[in-house]
Design a protein around this motif. Structure first.
Motif, PDB file in Angstrom:
ATOM      1  N   ALA A   1     -13.569   9.377  43.973  1.00 26.54           N
ATOM      2  CA  ALA A   1     -13.602   9.784  45.376  1.00 26.54           C
ATOM      3  C   ALA A   1     -14.034  11.248  45.490  1.00 26.54           C
ATOM      4  O   ALA A   1     -14.755  11.624  46.417  1.00 26.54           O
ATOM      5  N   PHE A   2     -13.619  12.066  44.530  1.00 25.17           N
ATOM      6  CA  PHE A   2     -14.050  13.467  44.512  1.00 25.17           C
ATOM      7  C   PHE A   2     -15.567  13.526  44.371  1.00 25.17           C
ATOM      8  O   PHE A   2     -16.258  14.193  45.133  1.00 25.17           O
ATOM      9  N   SER A   3     -16.071  12.785  43.406  1.00 25.44           N
ATOM     10  CA  SER A   3     -17.503  12.785  43.133  1.00 25.44           C
ATOM     11  C   SER A   3     -18.309  12.243  44.315  1.00 25.44           C
ATOM     12  O   SER A   3     -19.414  12.698  44.593  1.00 25.44           O
ATOM     13  N   ALA A   4     -17.724  11.285  45.021  1.00 22.08           N
ATOM     14  CA  ALA A   4     -18.422  10.698  46.168  1.00 22.08           C
ATOM     15  C   ALA A   4     -18.294  11.567  47.416  1.00 22.08           C
ATOM     16  O   ALA A   4     -18.972  11.347  48.403  1.00 22.08           O
ATOM     17  N   GLY A   5     -17.400  12.555  47.372  1.00 20.22           N
ATOM     18  CA  GLY A   5     -17.200  13.406  48.543  1.00 20.22           C
ATOM     19  C   GLY A   5     -16.363  12.735  49.614  1.00 20.22           C
ATOM     20  O   GLY A   5     -16.431  13.107  50.770  1.00 20.22           O
ATOM     21  N   SER A   6     -15.564  11.744  49.242  1.00 15.02           N
ATOM     22  CA  SER A   6     -14.793  11.040  50.262  1.00 15.02           C
ATOM     23  C   SER A   6     -13.313  11.436  50.291  1.00 15.02           C
ATOM     24  O   SER A   6     -12.532  10.829  51.006  1.00 15.02           O
ATOM     25  N   LEU A   7     -12.924  12.446  49.541  1.00 11.36           N
ATOM     26  CA  LEU A   7     -11.532  12.910  49.579  1.00 11.36           C
ATOM     27  C   LEU A   7     -11.334  13.916  50.712  1.00 11.36           C
ATOM     28  O   LEU A   7     -12.258  14.651  51.041  1.00 11.36           O
TER      29      LEU A   7
ATOM     30  N   LEU B   1     -10.588  17.435  52.087  1.00 12.54           N
ATOM     31  CA  LEU B   1     -10.976  18.658  51.375  1.00 12.54           C
ATOM     32  C   LEU B   1      -9.803  19.350  50.691  1.00 12.54           C
ATOM     33  O   LEU B   1      -9.970  19.965  49.649  1.00 12.54           O
TER      34      LEU B   1
ATOM     35  N   ARG C   1     -24.712  14.988  49.023  1.00 18.83           N
ATOM     36  CA  ARG C   1     -23.272  14.829  49.237  1.00 18.83           C
ATOM     37  C   ARG C   1     -22.691  16.084  49.885  1.00 18.83           C
ATOM     38  O   ARG C   1     -21.927  16.009  50.840  1.00 18.83           O
TER      39      ARG C   1
ATOM     40  N   GLY D   1     -19.305   6.651  51.999  1.00 19.47           N
ATOM     41  CA  GLY D   1     -18.363   7.765  52.085  1.00 19.47           C
ATOM     42  C   GLY D   1     -16.977   7.371  52.573  1.00 19.47           C
ATOM     43  O   GLY D   1     -16.270   8.155  53.177  1.00 19.47           O
TER      44      GLY D   1
ATOM     45  N   TYR E   1     -13.686  17.101  58.744  1.00 20.06           N
ATOM     46  CA  TYR E   1     -12.905  17.762  57.714  1.00 20.06           C
ATOM     47  C   TYR E   1     -12.582  19.129  58.264  1.00 20.06           C
ATOM     48  O   TYR E   1     -13.299  19.655  59.094  1.00 20.06           O
TER      49      TYR E   1
ATOM     50  N   PHE F   1     -17.992  22.221  45.386  1.00 15.45           N
ATOM     51  CA  PHE F   1     -18.783  21.354  44.514  1.00 15.45           C
ATOM     52  C   PHE F   1     -19.897  22.080  43.789  1.00 15.45           C
ATOM     53  O   PHE F   1     -20.747  21.453  43.203  1.00 15.45           O
TER      54      PHE F   1
ATOM     55  N   TYR G   1     -28.663  14.101  44.529  1.00 19.37           N
ATOM     56  CA  TYR G   1     -27.482  13.416  45.046  1.00 19.37           C
ATOM     57  C   TYR G   1     -26.385  14.422  45.397  1.00 19.37           C
ATOM     58  O   TYR G   1     -25.778  14.343  46.458  1.00 19.37           O
TER      59      TYR G   1
ATOM     60  N   THR H   1     -17.736   3.560  48.472  1.00 20.54           N
ATOM     61  CA  THR H   1     -17.194   4.890  48.183  1.00 20.54           C
ATOM     62  C   THR H   1     -18.303   5.938  48.216  1.00 20.54           C
ATOM     63  O   THR H   1     -18.187   6.965  48.873  1.00 20.54           O
ATOM     64  N   TYR H   2     -19.383   5.661  47.489  1.00 24.22           N
ATOM     65  CA  TYR H   2     -20.415   6.690  47.308  1.00 24.22           C
ATOM     66  C   TYR H   2     -21.383   6.780  48.475  1.00 24.22           C
ATOM     67  O   TYR H   2     -21.692   7.860  48.949  1.00 24.22           O
TER      68      TYR H   2
ATOM     69  N   ILE I   1     -20.891  16.451  53.591  1.00 25.61           N
ATOM     70  CA  ILE I   1     -19.536  16.961  53.804  1.00 25.61           C
ATOM     71  C   ILE I   1     -19.557  18.137  54.779  1.00 25.61           C
ATOM     72  O   ILE I   1     -18.736  18.226  55.684  1.00 25.61           O
TER      73      ILE I   1
END
Ligand SMILES: [Zn+2]
Lengths: 195, 227
Positions: free
Chosen positions: B13-19, B21, A90, A158, A103, A113, A86, A154-155, A94
């Motif tokens: 949100a950090f863990s999901a990668g949706s923040l 950067l 992720r 995204g 981004y 990460f 996972y 969220t997960y 990103i």
């Protein structure tokens, strides 16, 4: 959320396949990992960009190649194989979005990460971690739909909290509190943080 | 002792990668200091893993598999194990500088090209984010005051060295502080015993409010909040 399917492979099997890839560069083991993870990873990418099949194929490719290259860094004591995959997925997502201007800046996902490993966890802590993982697993399927929906958006999709609020036509505060309630039910939050 | 943590929904949100950067970077630095939040994020990653497993599998073509196998067979994607992520940080860096910032600060804070912003503040820009945020290091001289200001967007501050205080509390190493447009006349003051170095991500220019603040405003905008 659908019920947890009976996985075609359990944690121990996945673990040993990853270890075979790491130590023997075993191609058959890698193929089995591909067959298990590729359809899930493709689905993960499509959850964010429905219809973008080429993007999804690219993500599958990148994650699996990373798996091949980084298998020796995988530590079964620290992470469950599914959690490890996972996090690879992720990060690839990103980085893909970053390359495509979603981004910005000179920050790459691996830099942000990469593992924050805690050396010297006691056997007690490791056992406790395993117990918590099982508990999360059990509790997740019992969450009210409105809470699991926000987690999935969220997960898997995204989406930011604001995007979720807009999409579901809810106040931002409601989205935040649903996340918090879900985390409480999963017994993930320890402190009562408010910021 | 860390007293100011990110909220649970931000960590998710950090863990999901949706923040964005820039935000994720500040939170990552906090995590390097904070065991408690690190553990929480680890559990949040497990949610991601479970949700991934619950997804309906999407059909994958045989040609994709063949392509991936061909790449690994060709060996073009091999990388030396020692160069992989997760290895120890370079030995030169004996400081306890967060790992994710080391690339920007290879030789320590002293060797950075600090630019003077006001008599008590110096700044160095690290990067921009596509949401318009600027990520900077700020150095506030011991006892130095930041002119009172309002926020037009979110401002995240993380203390790397020393400490500062404002009307809402005292912040030390590892503490993370979120301010937004609801926080009026924010006026941080560095403690007397040491210079305070902070990492900040600012979404939009801050507005100075006092007399001297107004005087500084155009200058500060030009010198770092706007460049
Ligand atoms: Zn914390």
């Amino acid at each position: 959320m659908s019920n947890p399917e009976t996985p075609t492979m359990d944690t121990n099997q996945l673990q040993s396949l990853i270890e075979q890839v790491a130590s023997e560069r075993n191609r058959q083991a890698f193929e089995r990992l591909f067959e298990h993870f590729a359809p899930l990873l493709k689905s993960y990418s499509l959850a964010r960009d429905p219809g973008a099949h080429l993007v999804a194929d690219e993500l599958v490719q990148e994650v699996l190649i990373k798996l091949w290259n980084k298998a020796h860094l995988y530590d079964p004591v620290k992470a469950n194989p599914n959690t490890w995959i996972y996090t690879l997925a992720r990060n690839c997502r990103i980085d893909y979005l970053r390359r495509n201007g979603r981004y910005g800046g000179d920050i790459n996902a691996d830099q942000l990460f990469d593992t924050l490993e805690d050396d010297g966890r006691s056997p007690f802590e490791l056992t406790q971690q395993k117990r918590i993982a099982e508990q999360i697993h059990r509790a997740l399927s019992q969450l009210p739909v409105e809470q699991s929906q926000v987690l999935a958006k969220t997960y898997m999709e995204g989406k930011t909290q604001q995007e979720i609020a807009d999409e579901l036509n809810l106040p931002l505060g409601t989205v935040k509190s649903r996340i918090r309630l879900a985390l409480q039910k999963l017994e993930i939050i320890i402190g009562g943080q408010t910021q | 002792m860390i007293r100011h943590h990110p909220s649970a929904d931000r960590l998710t949100a950090f863990s999901a990668g949706s923040l964005p950067l820039s935000q994720a970077l500040c939170i990552r630095v906090h995590l390097e200091h904070c065991r408690q939040c690190r553990d929480e994020v680890e559990r949040m990653n497990q949610i991601g893993a479970l949700l991934l497993n619950y997804l309906p599998p999407a059909p994958v073509s045989d040609s994709l598999k063949a392509q991936v196998l061909a790449s690994i067979d060709a060996g073009e994607v091999q990388e030396a194990p020692a160069a992989g992520a997760g290895t120890a940080p370079p030995a030169v860096n004996s400081s306890d500088l967060p790992r994710c910032l080391q690339a920007w600060i290879p030789e320590g804070f002293d060797k950075l090209g600090w630019k003077r912003v006001s008599p008590s503040i110096q700044a160095v820009k690290l990067c921009n984010d596509v949401n318009g945020s600027k990520v900077e290091l700020l150095k506030i001289r011991r006892g130095g005051k930041v002119a009172p200001h309002n926020h037009t967007g979110e401002e995240i501050t993380l203390v790397l060295e020393g400490s500062f205080s404002d009307s809402q509390g005292v912040y030390g190493k590892g503490d993370i502080i979120f301010r937004n447009r609801d926080d009026k006349h924010h006026r941080p003051i560095a403690s007397q015993d040491a210079d305070c170095i902070c990492l900040t991500a600012v979404e939009a220019p801050i507005q100075f409010t006092g007399f001297f603040g107004r005087l500084f405003n155009p200058f500060i905008r030009r010198s770092h909040y706007a460049c």
